[in-house]
Design a protein around this motif. Sequence first.
Motif: not given
Length: 176
Positions: A47-71
Amino acid sequence: LPARHLVMWLLAVVSLAAGYALITQLEVGIGDEDVHRFQMNLFVQGQYELFQYVTVLPLYHWVVALFAKWTGLTSLNGFRLIHMVFAAGVIPAFYLLCRALYPRQAAIRSLQFMFIPLLFPLFFVTYTDLPALLFTLLMLERTLRQNYLWAAVFALVAVAMRQTNIVWAGFAGGLI
């Protein structure tokens, strides 16, 4: 590799492992960790939507989620482990920057940097501070080495991770 450098890297690895072992005893998020975890879980679930309480662009979240999904490391402690490995990149990045400025003192300065009391706990919680700092340090090091293409790439990533890094990008531009 000089013995003092080997000792520094060994101390860094042991300290990170001990800190991670300690933080895994907490089963709840600390501070904004739950906000970041919610955003990462959205990405893990596709689900590639921005959570309303995230105050930065979600690049960090995307990178961590990518590795989390892979591992398969999609729990809070899994996110923390991926974050710690990612964030640990600030240590060699700071070392490289120190080598550009103070070559003989790079190892000891890097160790001192790692154990700054306000900085060290950030290795173990899913905050954007250290990953953004990683790219800021790489941007500055590349600027000092006059490798402006890579400095610009690292500047873009640093600003995408934390928008306040635009100030550091401007500073690096002033060094040219």
